[in-house]
Design a protein around this motif. Structure first.
Motif, PDB file in Angstrom:
ATOM      1  N   LYS A 195       0.669  -1.049  -0.347  1.00 52.30           N
ATOM      2  CA  LYS A 195       0.161   0.031   0.169  1.00 52.30           C
ATOM      3  C   LYS A 195       1.031   1.503   0.522  1.00 52.30           C
ATOM      4  N   LYS A 196       2.187   1.226   0.405  1.00 52.37           N
ATOM      5  CA  LYS A 196       3.518   2.460   0.532  1.00 52.37           C
ATOM      6  C   LYS A 196       3.658   2.985  -0.595  1.00 52.37           C
ATOM      7  N   CYS A 197       3.684   1.542  -0.962  1.00 45.73           N
ATOM      8  CA  CYS A 197       4.410   1.454  -2.686  1.00 45.73           C
ATOM      9  C   CYS A 197       3.823   2.361  -3.011  1.00 45.73           C
TER      10      CYS A 197
END
Length: 189
Positions: A173-175
Motif C-alpha cells: 500500500k505504501k508503494c
C-alpha cells in the motif's frame, strides 16, 4: 499425514451452467457474489475483486463459502486463502475447497499458510500439467503429505505469518501511495 485425511476436498461449481446474461428478464435473476481468480492474493480475499453474477437458479449450499473453508486456486500461482468472515460467496470451479474434518485439530489459517508456503508450492509445481496454463488436480492434492504440529504450535506460526502478511500488505500500500504521489508531483513535468 495425507491431506485427504485432514480435509474433505472438492472442486467449486461450474458456473457457466447456472449464469445468465444481465440483459435477460429481471424477475428471473438471482443476484449473487462469486469469487474470481483475482479475488485471492497474499493469503487474503479482496472484497473489491469479488464479482456479482446472475443465476438462473441457485447453486447447492456446498458451493458457498463457510467459516473455516480453505480455498486453493487450481491454476498458478496456486494462491490460498482461509475464509474467516466472508460467508455465503459462491466458489467457482477454478478453486479447490478444503474443509477440515470435524475430528481434526487443525487451524484453517495455519493450513492455508502451510499450503501457500514455498515448500508446498515447489511440490505442487513439480506435478502441474499442461502448456501455458497448468491446472492442479485434486487427486494430487489429496495425496499431498502434510505435517501438522499441535494446536499451540500452529497458533504460534499462524500469528507470526499473520504479522508478516499484514506488514507485506502495508508495504504494498505504501508503494502504491508513493507511486501515486510521484505521478501527481512530477506528472506535469
Amino acid at each position: 499425514m495425507k491431506l485427504e485425511e485432514l480435509c474433505d476436498i472438492k472442486i467449486g461449481v461450474q458456473l457457466l451452467r447456472h449464469k445468465i446474461k444481465e440483459k435477460e428478464e429481471e424477475k428471473e435473476k438471482l443476484k449473487k457474489k462469486s469469487i474470481s481468480l483475482k479475488s485471492i492474493e497474499n493469503f487474503g480475499l479482496s472484497e473489491e475483486k469479488i464479482e456479482e453474477i446472475y443465476l438462473k437458479k441457485d447453486v447447492s449450499s456446498e458451493y458457498y463459502t463457510r467459516k473455516g473453508d480453505i480455498l486453493l486456486k487450481l491454476a498458478k500461482p496456486n494462491d490460498v486463502v482461509s475464509i474467516s468472515n466472508e460467508i455465503g460467496i459462491i466458489i467457482p470451479h477454478h478453486f479447490a475447497i478444503l474443509r477440515i474434518k470435524e475430528n481434526m485439530e487443525v487451524d484453517p489459517k495455519y493450513l492455508s499458510y502451510l499450503l501457500g508456503s514455498n515448500k508446498i508450492k515447489r511440490q505442487i509445481n513439480k506435478t502441474l500439467e499442461g502448456g501455458s496454463v497448468s491446472i492442479l488436480k485434486t487427486s494430487y492434492l489429496k495425496g499431498l503429505d502434510i505435517e501438522i504440529p499441535n494446536l499451540e504450535t500452529q497458533n504460534k506460526y499462524r500469528n507470526f505469518w499473520d504479522l508478516i502478511s499484514k506488514k507485506s500488505k502495508l508495504l504494498k500500500k505504501k508503494c502504491e501511495l508513493m507511486d501515486k504521489y510521484n505521478s501527481k508531483l512530477f506528472g506535469n513535468i
